[in-house]
Motif scaffolding. Sequence first.
Motif, PDB file in Angstrom:
ATOM      1  N   ALA A 120       0.759  -1.152  -0.122  1.00  0.00           N
ATOM      2  CA  ALA A 120      -0.149   0.020  -0.099  1.00  0.00           C
ATOM      3  C   ALA A 120       0.839   1.297   0.097  1.00  0.00           C
ATOM      4  N   LEU A 121       1.967   1.277   0.774  1.00  0.00           N
ATOM      5  CA  LEU A 121       2.829   2.279   0.664  1.00  0.00           C
ATOM      6  C   LEU A 121       3.551   2.712  -0.417  1.00  0.00           C
ATOM      7  N   LYS A 122       4.015   1.584  -1.249  1.00  0.00           N
ATOM      8  CA  LYS A 122       4.443   1.698  -2.483  1.00  0.00           C
ATOM      9  C   LYS A 122       3.401   2.087  -3.689  1.00  0.00           C
ATOM     10  N   LYS A 123       2.322   1.969  -3.552  1.00  0.00           N
ATOM     11  CA  LYS A 123       1.447   2.375  -4.503  1.00  0.00           C
ATOM     12  C   LYS A 123       1.085   3.950  -4.079  1.00  0.00           C
ATOM     13  N   LYS A 124       1.250   4.230  -2.810  1.00  0.00           N
ATOM     14  CA  LYS A 124       0.854   5.751  -2.431  1.00  0.00           C
ATOM     15  C   LYS A 124       2.282   6.646  -2.984  1.00  0.00           C
ATOM     16  N   ILE A 125       3.407   5.973  -2.636  1.00  0.00           N
ATOM     17  CA  ILE A 125       4.546   6.742  -3.365  1.00  0.00           C
ATOM     18  C   ILE A 125       4.476   6.695  -4.833  1.00  0.00           C
ATOM     19  N   GLU A 126       4.262   5.901  -5.597  1.00  0.00           N
ATOM     20  CA  GLU A 126       4.207   5.744  -6.899  1.00  0.00           C
ATOM     21  C   GLU A 126       3.215   6.831  -7.428  1.00  0.00           C
ATOM     22  N   ALA A 127       2.038   7.067  -6.771  1.00  0.00           N
ATOM     23  CA  ALA A 127       1.096   8.000  -6.905  1.00  0.00           C
ATOM     24  C   ALA A 127       1.312   9.606  -6.767  1.00  0.00           C
ATOM     25  N   PHE A 175      15.286  -4.822   5.391  1.00  0.00           N
ATOM     26  CA  PHE A 175      15.023  -3.538   5.398  1.00  0.00           C
ATOM     27  C   PHE A 175      15.588  -2.685   4.378  1.00  0.00           C
ATOM     28  N   PHE A 176      16.853  -2.920   3.996  1.00  0.00           N
ATOM     29  CA  PHE A 176      17.527  -2.240   3.078  1.00  0.00           C
ATOM     30  C   PHE A 176      17.022  -2.492   1.565  1.00  0.00           C
ATOM     31  N   ASP A 177      16.455  -3.796   1.552  1.00  0.00           N
ATOM     32  CA  ASP A 177      15.779  -4.085   0.394  1.00  0.00           C
ATOM     33  C   ASP A 177      14.387  -3.444   0.041  1.00  0.00           C
ATOM     34  N   MET A 178      13.730  -3.274   1.120  1.00  0.00           N
ATOM     35  CA  MET A 178      12.345  -2.740   1.068  1.00  0.00           C
ATOM     36  C   MET A 178      12.664  -1.283   0.843  1.00  0.00           C
ATOM     37  N   LEU A 179      13.639  -0.583   1.449  1.00  0.00           N
ATOM     38  CA  LEU A 179      13.833   0.730   1.245  1.00  0.00           C
ATOM     39  C   LEU A 179      14.069   1.165  -0.336  1.00  0.00           C
ATOM     40  N   ALA A 180      14.959   0.210  -0.959  1.00  0.00           N
ATOM     41  CA  ALA A 180      15.398   0.505  -2.203  1.00  0.00           C
ATOM     42  C   ALA A 180      14.093   0.048  -3.133  1.00  0.00           C
ATOM     43  N   TRP A 181      13.363  -0.777  -2.733  1.00  0.00           N
ATOM     44  CA  TRP A 181      12.170  -1.223  -3.542  1.00  0.00           C
ATOM     45  C   TRP A 181      10.956  -0.041  -3.428  1.00  0.00           C
ATOM     46  N   LEU A 182      10.919   0.610  -2.318  1.00  0.00           N
ATOM     47  CA  LEU A 182      10.150   1.602  -2.146  1.00  0.00           C
ATOM     48  C   LEU A 182      10.526   2.966  -2.833  1.00  0.00           C
TER      49      LEU A 182
END
Length: 310
Positions: A138-145, A188-195
């Motif tokens: 959900a956060l990724k979608k928010k960031i992309e929008a 966590f580093f993977d998550m941050l780079a992905w986001l």
Amino acid sequence: MKNFALIGAAGYIAPRHLKAIKDTNNTLIAALDKFDSVGIMDSYFPKADFFVEFERFDRHIEKLRRNGTQLDYVSICTPNYLHDAHIRMALRSGADAICEKPLVLNPWNVDALMDIEKESGKKIHTILQLRLHPSIIALKKKIEADTSHTKYDVDLTYITSRGKWYDISWKGDLSKSGGIATNIGIHFFDMLAWLFGDIQENKVHLREKDKSAGYLEFEKARVRWFLSIDENSLPVRIQELGQRTFRSITINGEELEFSTGFTELHTKSYLQILKGEGFGLVDAKESIKIAQNIRNNTIITKGEKHPFCS
């Protein structure tokens, strides 16, 4: 139904893989661990063959292949420094590999595995389960929008207390585990780079055996991070509650809530892999590069510490 083998059956994370294999209606035909405390297998695959010596396990897998039993996947839950060798063994056996993170300790190891993947025609998959967590999606979608082009300010703190055993085990050996930035920080580093996109800056403010802190700047975020296995790093209120773990991620001052929803993420990861939609070498490389840089980075600001750092 696919046939699985499991290397590292006595490890902490192995039960999640056993459950994922079972939940996806597949079967475990063989397992390996030099330690024989693997009674957990009775809850999932009591008929699976078990070995404590790699040579006998390897010979058994080869015998199965010659007798017409196809091994489809090898799940790898071994210490970090062994992942590379066990991935290679899986591909030599004609199987795909499913390996816990960190996939390997150094980014150039990823490059070598890419060549082996091409040569063997088999795939290397890894578990990046935070990418499948509903709150993170959900956060990724928010960031992309978000079209503001303003960078997010992120604070990440993860403290997970460990006892004296930690230093004695392979996890306390930097050459084997990669240190805490790799051992407990990699997902966590993977998550941050992905986001938040491509990394632009990586500074280390503190690097000790049991704690580390620094600053990461991504295309869409500025991140202050702190990792620790020292119980004295815990905030006082957490210590007073008798808790030994503290996790906090704030984005622009707002806490990201994802304290639940973890129990099925390995099964979700396996379902993605079985559908041909899992995460592979390219996906894993960025977080491996970040952690490796932290491990070898010169401390640039010794006086600046994370607010939770003791």
